[in-house]
Design an enzyme around this catalytic site. Structure first.
Site, PDB file in Angstrom:
ATOM      1  N   ARG A  90      -0.338 -17.440  10.609  1.00  0.00           N
ATOM      2  CA  ARG A  90      -1.082 -16.426   9.844  1.00  0.00           C
ATOM      3  C   ARG A  90      -2.577 -16.677  10.024  1.00  0.00           C
ATOM      4  O   ARG A  90      -3.016 -17.818  10.131  1.00  0.00           O
ATOM      5  CB  ARG A  90      -0.681 -16.569   8.378  1.00  0.00           C
ATOM      6  CG  ARG A  90      -1.147 -15.502   7.464  1.00  0.00           C
ATOM      7  CD  ARG A  90      -0.502 -15.639   6.085  1.00  0.00           C
ATOM      8  NE  ARG A  90       0.891 -15.232   6.141  1.00  0.00           N
ATOM      9  CZ  ARG A  90       1.886 -15.819   5.480  1.00  0.00           C
ATOM     10  NH1 ARG A  90       1.658 -16.862   4.712  1.00  0.00           N
ATOM     11  NH2 ARG A  90       3.113 -15.368   5.579  1.00  0.00           N
ATOM     12  N   ASN A  99       0.104 -24.556  -0.576  1.00  0.00           N
ATOM     13  CA  ASN A  99       0.848 -24.801   0.653  1.00  0.00           C
ATOM     14  C   ASN A  99       0.925 -26.297   0.913  1.00  0.00           C
ATOM     15  O   ASN A  99      -0.112 -26.966   0.950  1.00  0.00           O
ATOM     16  CB  ASN A  99       0.130 -24.167   1.853  1.00  0.00           C
ATOM     17  CG  ASN A  99       0.005 -22.675   1.731  1.00  0.00           C
ATOM     18  OD1 ASN A  99       0.995 -21.960   1.802  1.00  0.00           O
ATOM     19  ND2 ASN A  99      -1.220 -22.192   1.549  1.00  0.00           N
ATOM     20  N   ASP A 155       1.205 -25.354   8.449  1.00  0.00           N
ATOM     21  CA  ASP A 155       1.938 -24.971   7.245  1.00  0.00           C
ATOM     22  C   ASP A 155       3.361 -25.533   7.359  1.00  0.00           C
ATOM     23  O   ASP A 155       4.074 -25.220   8.304  1.00  0.00           O
ATOM     24  CB  ASP A 155       1.957 -23.439   7.139  1.00  0.00           C
ATOM     25  CG  ASP A 155       2.661 -22.940   5.901  1.00  0.00           C
ATOM     26  OD1 ASP A 155       3.787 -23.404   5.628  1.00  0.00           O
ATOM     27  OD2 ASP A 155       2.113 -22.061   5.220  1.00  0.00           O
ATOM     28  N   ASP A 174       5.885 -25.029   5.188  1.00  0.00           N
ATOM     29  CA  ASP A 174       6.858 -24.185   4.497  1.00  0.00           C
ATOM     30  C   ASP A 174       6.983 -24.411   2.999  1.00  0.00           C
ATOM     31  O   ASP A 174       7.080 -23.444   2.261  1.00  0.00           O
ATOM     32  CB  ASP A 174       8.264 -24.296   5.121  1.00  0.00           C
ATOM     33  CG  ASP A 174       8.240 -24.145   6.622  1.00  0.00           C
ATOM     34  OD1 ASP A 174       7.665 -23.156   7.098  1.00  0.00           O
ATOM     35  OD2 ASP A 174       8.761 -25.026   7.318  1.00  0.00           O
ATOM     36  N   ASP A 224       6.100 -24.586  -0.653  1.00  0.00           N
ATOM     37  CA  ASP A 224       4.998 -24.003  -1.408  1.00  0.00           C
ATOM     38  C   ASP A 224       5.244 -24.220  -2.892  1.00  0.00           C
ATOM     39  O   ASP A 224       6.380 -24.381  -3.327  1.00  0.00           O
ATOM     40  CB  ASP A 224       4.897 -22.494  -1.140  1.00  0.00           C
ATOM     41  CG  ASP A 224       4.698 -22.172   0.328  1.00  0.00           C
ATOM     42  OD1 ASP A 224       3.785 -22.742   0.938  1.00  0.00           O
ATOM     43  OD2 ASP A 224       5.456 -21.344   0.864  1.00  0.00           O
ATOM     44  N   ASP A 262      10.641 -22.064  -1.212  1.00  0.00           N
ATOM     45  CA  ASP A 262      10.955 -22.166   0.221  1.00  0.00           C
ATOM     46  C   ASP A 262      11.549 -23.507   0.640  1.00  0.00           C
ATOM     47  O   ASP A 262      11.378 -23.934   1.786  1.00  0.00           O
ATOM     48  CB  ASP A 262       9.720 -21.835   1.075  1.00  0.00           C
ATOM     49  CG  ASP A 262       9.164 -20.450   0.776  1.00  0.00           C
ATOM     50  OD1 ASP A 262       9.960 -19.563   0.408  1.00  0.00           O
ATOM     51  OD2 ASP A 262       7.957 -20.262   0.912  1.00  0.00           O
ATOM     52  N   GLU A 301      13.839 -22.847   3.603  1.00  0.00           N
ATOM     53  CA  GLU A 301      13.065 -22.612   4.824  1.00  0.00           C
ATOM     54  C   GLU A 301      12.529 -23.939   5.369  1.00  0.00           C
ATOM     55  O   GLU A 301      12.560 -24.181   6.584  1.00  0.00           O
ATOM     56  CB  GLU A 301      11.911 -21.648   4.527  1.00  0.00           C
ATOM     57  CG  GLU A 301      11.077 -21.303   5.731  1.00  0.00           C
ATOM     58  CD  GLU A 301       9.906 -20.382   5.393  1.00  0.00           C
ATOM     59  OE1 GLU A 301       9.170 -20.046   6.323  1.00  0.00           O
ATOM     60  OE2 GLU A 301       9.723 -20.019   4.205  1.00  0.00           O
TER      61      GLU A 301
END
Length: 176
Positions: free
Chosen positions: A23, A87, A103, A105, A107, A120, A123
């Protein structure tokens, strides 16, 4: 590594462990910058996702990055108070054009009353396996998740009661 200058507008780049871009935040104004800590602000900035989709942030945000902490914190000013999005990530690096971090994942979403949700985790487990996170990284990330939760409970650093409001007031000086 260097660090950005106060008043400068830079981008923020988030990557995944495999090195691929995750991102990009297009514009963040630097409010404080040292070797250890960078504080920036943005409001209605364009964000580009890894698949090329774009969106605009909805509210003013104060971004906190630390060179020795494996997390970063975004304090979003909303009508009902400050909401935080944290994060779990690598410490930041600055390359002259953007703050960059990986990052990982995990959070933490923190509400104005300082309650929080860890997000997450599935994830994280999927990416940990798919991208072969080393055991050392997994251990560091879990330790820093605990450090982050301690900061939240103690209202330390960016979670201090007046932190976001104070930096937002400084940001407003740059927008006039």
């Amino acid at each position: 590594m260097g660090y950005p200058k106060e008043g400068e507008t830079i981008q923020i780049h988030s990557y995944k462990h495999n090195g691929l871009i995750h991102r990009i935040w297009n514009e963040t104004t630097i409010l404080k910058s040292t070797e250890m800590c960078v504080i920036g602000a943005n409001d209605r900035t364009m964000v580009t996702e890894s698949d090329g989709r774009t969106w605009i942030t909805r509210e003013p945000a104060i971004c906190y990055f630390h060179a020795r902490q494996w997390f970063n914190v975004i304090g979003m000013l909303r009508e009902d108070g400050v909401h935080y999005y944290c994060n779990i990530s690598s410490p930041f690096a600055y390359d002259g054009e953007a703050i960059k971090y990986i990052d990982y994942d995990l959070d933490v979403k923190v509400f104005p009353d300082m309650t929080y949700n860890i997000l997450d985790e599935d994830e994280y487990d999927d990416h940990r396996k798919a991208m072969n996170y080393p055991k050392e990284i997994d251990s560091i990330l879990r330790d820093y998740l605990n450090t982050l939760l301690h900061w939240i409970h103690q209202r330390q650093g960016p979670f201090a009661p007046e932190f976001v409001d104070m930096w937002y007031e400084r940001y407003l000086r740059y927008t006039k």
